[in-house]
Each structure stands twice: as structure tokens, then as C-alpha cells.
Write an enzyme that holds these catalytic residues in place. Structure first.
Site, PDB file in Angstrom:
ATOM      1  N   HIS A   1      24.417  49.164  34.738  1.00  0.00           N
ATOM      2  CA  HIS A   1      22.960  49.041  34.578  1.00  0.00           C
ATOM      3  C   HIS A   1      22.525  50.621  34.883  1.00  0.00           C
ATOM      4  O   HIS A   1      22.728  51.322  35.728  1.00  0.00           O
ATOM      5  CB  HIS A   1      22.272  48.481  35.572  1.00  0.00           C
ATOM      6  CG  HIS A   1      22.289  46.623  34.908  1.00  0.00           C
ATOM      7  ND1 HIS A   1      21.721  46.256  34.119  1.00  0.00           N
ATOM      8  CD2 HIS A   1      23.324  45.889  35.745  1.00  0.00           C
ATOM      9  CE1 HIS A   1      22.126  44.997  34.092  1.00  0.00           C
ATOM     10  NE2 HIS A   1      23.158  44.705  34.993  1.00  0.00           N
TER      11      HIS A   1
ATOM     12  N   LYS B   1      49.560  60.453  46.257  1.00  0.00           N
ATOM     13  CA  LYS B   1      50.880  60.654  46.024  1.00  0.00           C
ATOM     14  C   LYS B   1      51.157  61.012  44.637  1.00  0.00           C
ATOM     15  O   LYS B   1      50.711  60.171  43.741  1.00  0.00           O
ATOM     16  CB  LYS B   1      51.897  60.338  47.095  1.00  0.00           C
ATOM     17  CG  LYS B   1      51.938  60.490  48.233  1.00  0.00           C
ATOM     18  CD  LYS B   1      53.023  59.820  48.973  1.00  0.00           C
ATOM     19  CE  LYS B   1      53.203  60.097  50.594  1.00  0.00           C
ATOM     20  NZ  LYS B   1      54.274  59.354  51.170  1.00  0.00           N
TER      21      LYS B   1
ATOM     22  N   ASN C   1      46.692  38.154  38.007  1.00  0.00           N
ATOM     23  CA  ASN C   1      46.810  37.163  39.129  1.00  0.00           C
ATOM     24  C   ASN C   1      45.457  36.384  39.255  1.00  0.00           C
ATOM     25  O   ASN C   1      44.513  36.676  38.563  1.00  0.00           O
ATOM     26  CB  ASN C   1      47.203  37.943  40.314  1.00  0.00           C
ATOM     27  CG  ASN C   1      48.063  37.235  41.343  1.00  0.00           C
ATOM     28  OD1 ASN C   1      47.733  35.979  41.502  1.00  0.00           O
ATOM     29  ND2 ASN C   1      49.068  37.669  41.968  1.00  0.00           N
TER      30      ASN C   1
ATOM     31  N   ALA D   1      45.785  48.201  47.218  1.00  0.00           N
ATOM     32  CA  ALA D   1      44.813  47.134  47.416  1.00  0.00           C
ATOM     33  C   ALA D   1      43.366  47.549  47.960  1.00  0.00           C
ATOM     34  O   ALA D   1      43.461  48.229  48.710  1.00  0.00           O
ATOM     35  CB  ALA D   1      45.591  46.123  48.529  1.00  0.00           C
TER      36      ALA D   1
ATOM     37  N   ALA E   1      45.926  43.990  45.024  1.00  0.00           N
ATOM     38  CA  ALA E   1      44.937  42.837  45.351  1.00  0.00           C
ATOM     39  C   ALA E   1      43.432  43.497  45.529  1.00  0.00           C
ATOM     40  O   ALA E   1      43.364  44.420  46.277  1.00  0.00           O
ATOM     41  CB  ALA E   1      45.310  42.003  46.289  1.00  0.00           C
TER      42      ALA E   1
END
Length: 232
Positions: A157, A227, A127, A204, A186
Site C-alpha cells: 500500500h 554466508k 508446506n 526460519a 519456516a
């Protein structure tokens, strides 16, 4: 409908069907955009290592070191996608892969340390505004879907020395592996060294810093398994 049949053929899914109706104006707009993407794809094809089927290319797409990019059938690169394939293994994209607008895929951060590369499986959808750093290697399986703003890092790093500036302490690279049939929500961030098993759902905004077994539902900062899908 002709357009629906054409999409069904391109996707290779005989059961593909539109669930909504569209006015002629909508269909004209959709078709014209896709046709222009195909035209731009024809100009890009010769610069790629290999490309099968159609190539859909949006506005202002940038592909550097395309001779190290292999694309399967019907790759979609939406507007403003930026790809830099310079790496040991290059970038390999499977069939029916789509990469939405403003996404960045690169494999080498600094020229002195060539990166490993990125592999994305068949029918996987990336996306908008994804950021994939493939210095240590990123492998994504088939049928993976992602929400917008997903970030994947395969390099960190070093910072333990208190005298030497962090930027001069070098880096540590670890590959990231995402299995088949996963849903990455997202804004999720996946850090170096993580393996996500097949069938996982990442909520998300999660920050995944440890490997996850198959069919897990994961959420949180740092992310934890909350879960198993078979328990729902």
C-alpha cells in the site's frame, strides 16, 4: 513393494526408495487417503485450464477461476487449500508440485485491479499454511522446498500522503522471483520486489526485503546474507 514402485513411477525417480518400514495398517491408511484424493481430483479436472497426469485433491479444497489454472503432472492439493487464479496470467503449476494443507494462493486482491499471477516450477513443495499474494507476480523455480507459514507478498500500500487515508492511496506492485533449488525456512516472509537467486537458503523467521545473490545463506529481520554456501 508395490506402493513404493508406484510412487517411484509417479515421481519419475528410479532411485526413489522408502527408508522406513510400515505396517499393513499404515499402508492401508496411506493408500486409501491417496485414492480418495484421486477421486476428488477427477471431479476438479474438467474445471481447470489444463491438467496432466493425476490430480490429488484433499478435503475442502477450493479452486476459484480454475479455467485460469494450469497444472502439471501429479499435482497434490492437501486439505483446506484455497486457490483463486483470477489474474492476467493465471496460476501455472509445474510437474510434481505439492501444496500442503491450509495454504492460500491468490492473484487479485480487489476486482478493480486484476493481479498478475503465480508460476511454480517442477518438483517444488509448498508446506502448510503458505500465503502467496500474486497481485504483482510471483515466480518460483524448480526443486524449491519451503517450511510451514511462509508468506510472499508482491503488492504494497502507498502511504506517503498524510491527508488521504492509506486505503485510498493505491498500491505499488513488484514481482517476486525465487530461483531453483532454494530452501525457504519456516515462517519466512518475502516482500515485494525481491529476487532470490538459485540455491539460496533462507533461515526460519527471516524477513527478506532485498534481493539475494545465488547460493546465499540469509537470516534476520531484516534479512542479511550471513554466508555463501560454497564457503562452508
Amino acid at each position: 513393494m508395490i506402493i513404493e514402485k508406484l510412487i517411484r513411477k509417479l515421481k519419475g525417480k528410479q532411485d526413489y526408495k522408502w527408508e522406513s518400514s510400515y505396517a499393513a495398517r499404515d499402508l492401508f491408511s496411506i493408500t486409501s487417503v491417496r485414492l480418495m484424493q484421486v477421486v476428488r481430483g477427477l471431479f476438479l479436472k474438467p474445471f481447470l485450464k489444463k491438467s496432466s497426469g493425476l490430480l490429488f485433491v484433499g478435503h475442502r479444497v477450493k479452486v476459484r477461476h480454475g479455467y485460469q489454472l494450469t497444472a502439471g503432472k501429479n499435482l497434490i492439493l492437501e486439505d483446506n487449500v484455497s486457490i483463486n487464479a483470477l489474474s492476467e496470467n493465471g496460476i501455472q503449476l509445474g510437474n510434481q508440485v505439492s501444496i500442503a494443507r491450509d495454504s492460500i494462493l491468490f492473484c487479485t486482491g480487489i476486482i478493480a485491479q486484476k493481479g498478475t499471477g503465480i508460476t511454480i516450477g517442477d518438483r517444488t513443495g509448498i508446506n502448510a499454511r503458505a500465503y502467496f499474494g500474486g497481485q504483482g507476480g510471483i515466480t518460483i523455480g524448480n526443486d524449491v522446498i519451503m517450511g510451514p507459514n511462509v508468506q510472499i507478498f508482491s503488492e504494497n500500500h502507498n502511504f506517503l500522503d498524510l491527508v488521504i487515508p492509506i486505503k485510498d492511496q493505491g498500491v505499488a506492485r513488484q514481482s517476486v522471483i525465487i530461483g531453483n533449488n532454494c530452501w525457504i525456512g519456516a515462517g519466512a516472509t518475502i516482500l515485494a520486489g525481491v529476487t532470490i537467486g538459485d540455491g539460496c537458503v533462507i533461515a526460519a523467521g527471516s524477513v527478506v526485503n532485498k534481493s539475494v545473490p545465488p547460493n546465499s545463506i540469509v537470516a534476520g529481520v531484516p534479512a542479511k546474507v550471513i554466508k555463501q554456501r560454497e564457503d562452508l
